[in-house]
Scaffold this motif. Structure first.
Motif, PDB file in Angstrom:
ATOM      1  N   ASP A 129       1.054  -1.707  19.090  1.00 28.50           N
ATOM      2  CA  ASP A 129       1.011  -2.919  19.642  1.00 28.50           C
ATOM      3  C   ASP A 129       0.651  -4.059  18.231  1.00 28.50           C
ATOM      4  OD1 ASP A 129       2.884  -1.759  20.598  1.00 28.50           O
ATOM      5  OD2 ASP A 129       2.015  -2.426  23.225  1.00 28.50           O
ATOM      6  N   LYS A 159       2.897  -3.183  30.128  1.00 32.69           N
ATOM      7  CA  LYS A 159       3.858  -3.161  30.322  1.00 32.69           C
ATOM      8  C   LYS A 159       5.070  -2.124  30.225  1.00 32.69           C
ATOM      9  CE  LYS A 159       3.148  -7.571  32.579  1.00 32.69           C
ATOM     10  NZ  LYS A 159       4.268  -8.860  32.856  1.00 32.69           N
ATOM     11  N   LYS A 160       4.297  -0.944  28.784  1.00 31.06           N
ATOM     12  CA  LYS A 160       5.270  -0.211  28.376  1.00 31.06           C
ATOM     13  C   LYS A 160       4.237   1.517  27.852  1.00 31.06           C
ATOM     14  CE  LYS A 160       5.159  -1.758  23.890  1.00 31.06           C
ATOM     15  NZ  LYS A 160       5.793  -2.746  22.572  1.00 31.06           N
ATOM     16  N   HIS A 161       3.618   1.758  27.856  1.00 31.71           N
ATOM     17  CA  HIS A 161       2.478   2.462  27.525  1.00 31.71           C
ATOM     18  C   HIS A 161       2.260   2.875  28.901  1.00 31.71           C
ATOM     19  CE1 HIS A 161       3.428   1.584  23.155  1.00 31.71           C
ATOM     20  NE2 HIS A 161       2.537   0.259  23.518  1.00 31.71           N
TER      21      HIS A 161
END
Length: 203
Positions: A194, A170-172
């Motif tokens: 992560d 949800k971020k990369h």
């Protein structure tokens, strides 16, 4: 092509990844029955000649072949894909998301099927093990429409304007049909940053 290259990359990394398919229509306004072909569509959209559009398609077919895919853009049937997306989400509820997605893509890019046609969609669904009667009833209704629109709203909120687009943890983000090597390098870098993917990590 992006999907195939991602799959190849996942076979080359040492960590499990949970892949979740989302809905995204390139042209939500497209009619179900389209009278123009792929070359005419590209020529109009990108302001190129028909010959230039044909050259573009030949290049795409060659790149697809290198990824082990058989693209037949000369006979590809343009259509509205909203109901195909509904079918894919329905298949997800039956544990057949990957199978249905693969079949729809092959039907569109290789088999020159009209994946906006309900009869064709029922036949494709039956091929992967879904109940044809249930699928026909689904397509005749508005069921799952809100779920498709929900995915599309989320994509809009994230600023996604084209596919393929891969959102990891949800971020990369990985955009475009990158090479397998780029996918492997990027995924390994994300794992270092992560930590190993868990069952809750979606790609």
């Amino acid at each position: 092509m992006g999907k195939r290259r991602l799959e190849d990359a996942l076979n080359k990394i040492d960590h499990p990844v949970n892949v979740v398919y989302r809905c995204f229509e390139l042209d939500p306004s497209a009619e179900r029955n389209v009278e123009y072909n792929m070359y005419e569509k590209l020529a109009s959209k990108y302001r190129m000649s028909i010959n230039q559009a044909k050259d573009t398609c030949r290049n795409m077919e060659q790149m697809a072949a290198q990824a082990g895919l058989d693209f037949q853009l000369d006979t590809l049937v343009l259509t509205n894909t909203f109901d195909a997306h509904r079918l894919a989400l329905f298949a997800k509820t039956k544990g057949l998301s990957h199978e249905m997605t693969d079949r729809l893509l092959k039907a569109y890019y290789t088999d020159s099927k009209n994946i906006g046609d309900h009869k064709a969609l029922v036949e494709l669904a039956e091929e992967v093990g879904l109940n044809g009667k249930e699928v026909a009833e689904l397509l005749a209704s508005n069921k799952i429409s809100d779920d498709v629109r929900g995915d599309e709203r989320e994509a809009q909120e994230l600023g996604i304007q084209s596919i393929p687009f891969f959102l990891i943890n949800k971020k990369h983000a990985i955009t475009g049909a990158q090479s397998t090597e780029v996918f492997v390098e990027t995924l390994n870098n994300i794992i270092k940053e992560d930590g190993a993917f868990s069952e809750e990590n979606d790609l």
